[in-house]
Structure formats: structure tokens, C-alpha cells
Enzyme design. Structure first.
Site, PDB file in Angstrom:
ATOM      1  N   GLU A 176       2.888   2.905  10.939  1.00 25.62           N
ATOM      2  CA  GLU A 176       3.484   1.904  11.840  1.00 25.62           C
ATOM      3  C   GLU A 176       4.826   1.400  11.312  1.00 25.62           C
ATOM      4  O   GLU A 176       5.559   0.720  12.002  1.00 25.62           O
ATOM      5  CB  GLU A 176       2.512   0.748  12.079  1.00 25.62           C
ATOM      6  CG  GLU A 176       2.102  -0.065  10.857  1.00 25.62           C
ATOM      7  CD  GLU A 176       0.916   0.550  10.099  1.00 25.62           C
ATOM      8  OE1 GLU A 176       0.890   1.776   9.884  1.00 25.62           O
ATOM      9  OE2 GLU A 176       0.021  -0.227   9.713  1.00 25.62           O
ATOM     10  N   CYS A 281       5.295  10.913  -3.327  1.00 23.25           N
ATOM     11  CA  CYS A 281       4.043  11.100  -4.061  1.00 23.25           C
ATOM     12  C   CYS A 281       4.224  12.105  -5.189  1.00 23.25           C
ATOM     13  O   CYS A 281       3.369  12.217  -6.052  1.00 23.25           O
ATOM     14  CB  CYS A 281       2.944  11.565  -3.129  1.00 23.25           C
ATOM     15  SG  CYS A 281       3.242  13.211  -2.507  1.00 23.25           S
ATOM     16  N   GLU A 381       0.139   3.104  -9.579  1.00 18.32           N
ATOM     17  CA  GLU A 381       1.166   3.811  -8.817  1.00 18.32           C
ATOM     18  C   GLU A 381       2.152   2.746  -8.335  1.00 18.32           C
ATOM     19  O   GLU A 381       1.808   1.907  -7.491  1.00 18.32           O
ATOM     20  CB  GLU A 381       0.561   4.531  -7.608  1.00 18.32           C
ATOM     21  CG  GLU A 381       1.640   5.228  -6.796  1.00 18.32           C
ATOM     22  CD  GLU A 381       1.131   5.933  -5.552  1.00 18.32           C
ATOM     23  OE1 GLU A 381       0.269   5.379  -4.851  1.00 18.32           O
ATOM     24  OE2 GLU A 381       1.624   7.041  -5.281  1.00 18.32           O
TER      25      GLU A 381
END
Ligand code: NAD
Length: 495
Positions: A176, A281, A381
């Protein structure tokens, strides 16, 4: 202000309610659009469109399905700057980087144009007297794709070209945060000749995702996003009988041996640590330096960092903003954590001068040395332009750090010793490995995916594993009787 809508049954469709989200231009720090946030009713409508379109699409010839992929490839290639500009506007990455993203997606489209050879079955004649056995690969039905914000064009293209060419119909639920690329691709697929309802875009959040995960008309789910959501998607989807591949987060290490070319290592650390503002990533977030090279390497990285230009991705910059203010603040908070954990902040990216609007979501490249492996800076992360350095005494110590990590997405070794590199590829517990290559993203005809908390499920994205994921095999045992053959035999055939 425009609202980005759903794309259902070949046209853009408004939401059934007024629930919507904000879409930002991260380089300006302002809301530029709204995005529809689907209600369950909207999700059901998108799934139903895909259900209705499935029988005719499944039975459309393989040649025709490939031709549509060819046509889409041509349209995409001719208009890739347009798609890249949409990505830059809503994500913030630089235009060349956005173009690179589109190009990597294009490679998967090209792979899907040769689906005929990937869908070939096998045939064994005369396995028993007058009996032949063969296998055929068939599509699954309706498949859901749920994608993250960091690659709004490429990640959907890891999946839908293969899913479609194999004969499935698709409901894509993009992030979104940047919903427009998906609509652009849906319009181009239609222009390429894809029948209405075969590819649908459902805008939204958890409501849309939950319907995809639980609706019995959806056969399979491909998900890419953070680890906690990937785990949730995998557990919920499989509990509802679906085939699920859920790619999660990452924390990628680069192991630098003392014999490595430090100029190459420094360039690679910069590219892999700060490209796309670290929102990849496959970004490198930890450099493990095997002593005695750490001081020299840090000096080289620091020198290169001083020349990096941060700014609006439409200008001539190396690095853009982060995707939202909240994300920028979260990433920046790790610099305070580093200080509290007694790491050495070599370069602090806060307050950096930028070539862009003051309200943009900026954070400059940050380098932190002596990061304790107990620190959240090392373990979490961070998903931003924060590069950590950990110093170790040996290859074994560095390897153990990587193998003890929670994630296993990507890693790289830098060395001039072929034997060490070969040993590393054998011993490291990570799905994608670079040898003197910092971001080892596999090409389209190999498969993308990691180990441990970076992938839930046993099938990676694209390549043959992608084909495998979107198909199921039937094995047929057939006998055409010779007129002379017959009689009752209750046992298995012996000859
Ligand atoms: P995210 O997990 O927040 O969102 C991913 C998708 O899940 C989006 O479509 C989002 O709308 C949906 N979602 C969010 N919260 C949800 C909830 N509570 N329930 C159901 N659905 C929900 O991830 P992101 O911030 O968009 O993307 C960044 C993350 O994706 C990073 O962790 C990154 O490592 C990961 N990523 C992994 C890969 C890979 O190949 N392993 C590739 C790209 C990105």
C-alpha cells in the site's frame, strides 16, 4: 487528489468503502495520492474475477499464452522509463536504480516467453506390456501474490509472468506504500492481449491479505515481505490448504579475507550497503573483516562515503530517501543504539546535506565499527543505509557468525583464494552466495530465495522452482489393448 484503485476484470474499480491510505513522495515528504484499502467484499470480487477467467485461460493454447508474454515484454521494454519514474516517485530510489529493477523484472518476463519448454512432461513407453506412463504439468487455478514496498515492479514480476504463462489466473496485492506500479503493469498486460480477469490488482492491507489467505478459491500464495508477516502468511495459508512460498527478511554478511582486493571490497561494500538506501533484501548490512585488514578497509570505505550524493532520485544522486518518515526514524534510532552499545560510529548519516526537499525522508550513509554481536544493530534487520563492521580473527570465526544468524538470504565472500571460496560455498548456510560479488541476485532462469527466517516453504521464486510452484503434475498410466491381450489378473502387472 487521486486515489489509486483496484484493477478487477480488466478495469480500474473503486473501493466499496472510503477506507484508504496515503501514498507519499518520499523525496518531498508529502502525500501525493491516496490508495484504496480493500474491504473483504472487494477482495472477494477480485478473487471471483480470477475464478471466472480461469477455465478459458487454462485452456488457451500455450502458444497464445507465450505470445501474450512476448507482447507484454515488448510493451514493457519500450516503456520501461515510464514504469521506473513511477517507482522513483513512490519509493524514492534513484531513476537508474528503478530502471535496473524494471530490467530485472523484464528478465523474468523473457523467461516466461519460453514456458513451452518448461511445461514439457515426460513419457515412458511399454513400462509393462502395452502400458505407457506419462506426466503432464497443469496450472493450479487462482494464485495470490503479495508484494513488499521495496521492489514494487520487480518482485511482482518474479512471480506473475510464470504464473500466467503456466495457465493460472492472478490476484496481486501490492504494498500500500507504492501501489501505482501494479496498476501500470495491469494496464500493459491488457494492452498485450491478456483477457479480462486473468490478472487482477487488489489494493489494501491486512484485510485484503487475510481474504487471500483464507478464501478456498485461492490455490497458492507467493509472498515477499518482512519475516514476521512471512511466517504469518505461511502458517495461515498452509492451514487453509494452500501451497505457500513466503520470502522473508534478511541480514546479509560480507566476509572479507585478508588476501582480498580491498579496493574491490570497498566499492562493493558501498554499492551493496547503500544502494537503494539499504532497502534491499540482498543489501549487505554487515562487513566481517578478518584481521588485520579492518582499519585499512574502513578508511577506504569512509573515503568513498564522503563523495556519495544523497538526494531526490530524479536528480543526479547516488542514493534517495527512505520510504516513510516512520521508517527513516526507526533506522536512525539504530545509531543511538550503536552508541549505547559502545560501538564506534565512524560516519553518522543524520543531518546530512541533501540535494532535495528539506521535508524528504532523509538519512545519509552511516558506518559503524566494532559492532558487538549482542547488539540489536548486529542482530536486527535495519533495512536502511547503515553498514556495520565486525572484526574477527579467522575465517572460521566469521563463518560461525554467519551460520549462527537467524536469516540465510544472501552472503558474499571476498578473497583471491579459490580454495577458501570453494570451502565457503560448501560450508555457509545461506541460500544465495556471492564470490567477489556483493549482491548475488540470481538471474531469472535460476531461483531466488534464502534459508531459515528468509524463506518459509520449500520453493524459491522464478527459474525452474517458480515453474514447479505454479504447476502440479499428473501422472497417467495408460493401456491401449492389443486385441490379443486380455484376461483377469488381480495382481500388479509383472512384465
Ligand atoms: P511488510 O512485511 O511490511 O509488507 C509486505 C506485504 O505484507 C505488503 O503487501 C503488506 O501490505 C502486507 N502486510 C503488512 N502487514 C501485514 C499484516 N499484519 N498482515 C498481513 N499482511 C500484511 O514488508 P515491507 O516493509 O513492505 O518490505 C520490506 C521487507 O521485505 C523487508 O523485511 C525485506 O527484507 C523483505 N523483502 C524480502 C525479500 C526476499 O526475497 N526475501 C525481497 C524483498 C523484500
Amino acid at each position: 487528489m487521486t486515489t489509486v484503485m483496484h484493477f478487477i476484470n480488466g478495469k480500474q474499480v473503486a473501493n466499496s468503502s472510503t477506507r484508504n491510505g496515503n501514498v507519499f513522495n518520499p523525496a518531498k515528504g508529502e502525500i501525493t495520492k491516496h490508495v484504496a484499502l480493500a474491504e473483504t467484499k472487494d477482495a472477494k470480487a477480485a478473487i471471483q474475477a480470477a475464478v471466472d477467467a480461469y477455465p478459458a485461460w487454462r485452456d488457451t493454447s500455450l502458444t497464445k499464452r507465450q505470445q501474450i508474454m512476448f507482447a507484454f515484454r515488448e510493451i514493457l521494454n519500450a516503456n520501461k522509463e515510464e514504469l521506473a519514474a513511477i517507482v522513483t516517485e513512490e519509493h524514492g530510489k534513484t531513476l537508474p536504480d528503478a530502471l535496473g529493477e524494471v530490467t530485472r523484472g523484464l528478465e523474468v518476463v523473457e523467461y516466461a516467453t519460453s514456458m513451452a519448454s518448461h511445461l514439457k512432461g515426460s513419457y515412458s513407453e511399454q513400462v509393462s506390456t502395452s502400458i505407457d506412463v506419462y506426466s503432464i504439468k497443469q496450472s493450479l487455478g487462482v494464485v495470490g501474490i503479495i508484494s513488499p514496498f521495496n521492489f514494487p515492479a520487480m518482485v511482482p514480476m518474479w512471480f506473475f509472468p510464470i504464473a500466467l504463462a503456466a495457465g493460472n489466473t492472478v490476484v496481486l496485492k501490492p504494498s500500500e506504500k507504492n501501489p501505482s506500479a501494479a496498476i501500470w503493469m495491469a494496464e500493459k498486460l491488457k494492452q498485450a492481449g491478456l483477457p479480462d480477469g486473468v490478472f487482477n490488482v487488489l489494493q489494501g492491507d491486512k484485510v485484503a491479505v487475510d481474504e487471500l489467505l483464507t478464501n478456498s478459491d485461492v490455490q497458492a500464495i507467493s509472498f515477499v515481505g518482512s519475516t514476521p508477516i512471512a511466517k504469518y502468511v505461511y502458517e495461515t495459508g498452509t492451514a487453509h490448504g494452500k501451497r505457500v512460498q513466503a520470502l522473508g527478511g534478511a541480514k546479509n554478511h560480507m566476509l572479507v579475507l585478508p588476501d582480498a582486493d580491498l579496493e574491490l571490497v570497498a566499492d562493493s561494500a558501498i554499492n551493496a550497503g547503500f544502494g537503494s538506501a539499504g532497502e534491499r533484501c540482498m543489501a549487505i548490512s554487515v562487513v566481517i573483516a578478518v584481521e588485520p585488514i579492518a582499519d585499512a578497509l574502513i578508511e577506504k570505505i569512509k573515503t568513498r562515503m564522503s563523495s556519495l550524493k544523497v538526494g531526490d532520485g530524479t536528480r543526479n544522486c547516488d542514493m534517495g530517501p527512505l520510504v516513510t518518515k516512520e521508517h527513516r526514524d526507526k533506522v536512525a534510532s539504530y545509531i543511538d543504539i550503536a552508541i549505547a552499545d559502545k560501538a564506534t560510529v565512524v560516519v553518522d548519516g543524520r543531518g546530512i546535506e541533501v540535494d532535495g526537499d528539506a521535508n524528504g525522508f532523509w538519512l545519509g550513509p552511516t558506518l559503524i565499527d566494532n559492532v558487538p554481536t549482542s547488539s540489536r544493530v548486529y542482530k536486527d534487520e535495519i533495512f536502511g543505509p547503515v553498514l556495520s563492521v565486525v572484526r574477527v580473527a579467522s575465517y572460521e570465526e566469521g563463518l560461525k557468525l554467519i551460520n549462527d544468524g537467524a536469516y540465510g538470504n544472501g552472503t558474499a565472500i571476498f578473497t583471491n583464494d579459490g580454495g577458501a571460496a570453494r570451502r565457503f560455498q560448501n560450508e555457509v548456510e545461506v541460500g544465495m552466495i556471492g564470490i567477489n560479488v556483493p549482491i548475488p541476485v540470481p538471474v531469472a532462469y535460476y531461483s531466488f530465495g534464502g534459508f531459515k527466517s528468509s524463506l518459509f516453504g520449500d520453493t524459491k521464486a522464478h527459474g525452474m522452482q517458480g515453474v514447479h510452484f505454479y504447476t502440479r503434475e499428473k501422472t497417467v498410466t495408460s493401456r491401449w489393448l492389443d486385441p490379443s491381450h486380455g484376461g483377469i489378473n488381480l495382481g500388479f502387472p509383472q512384465n
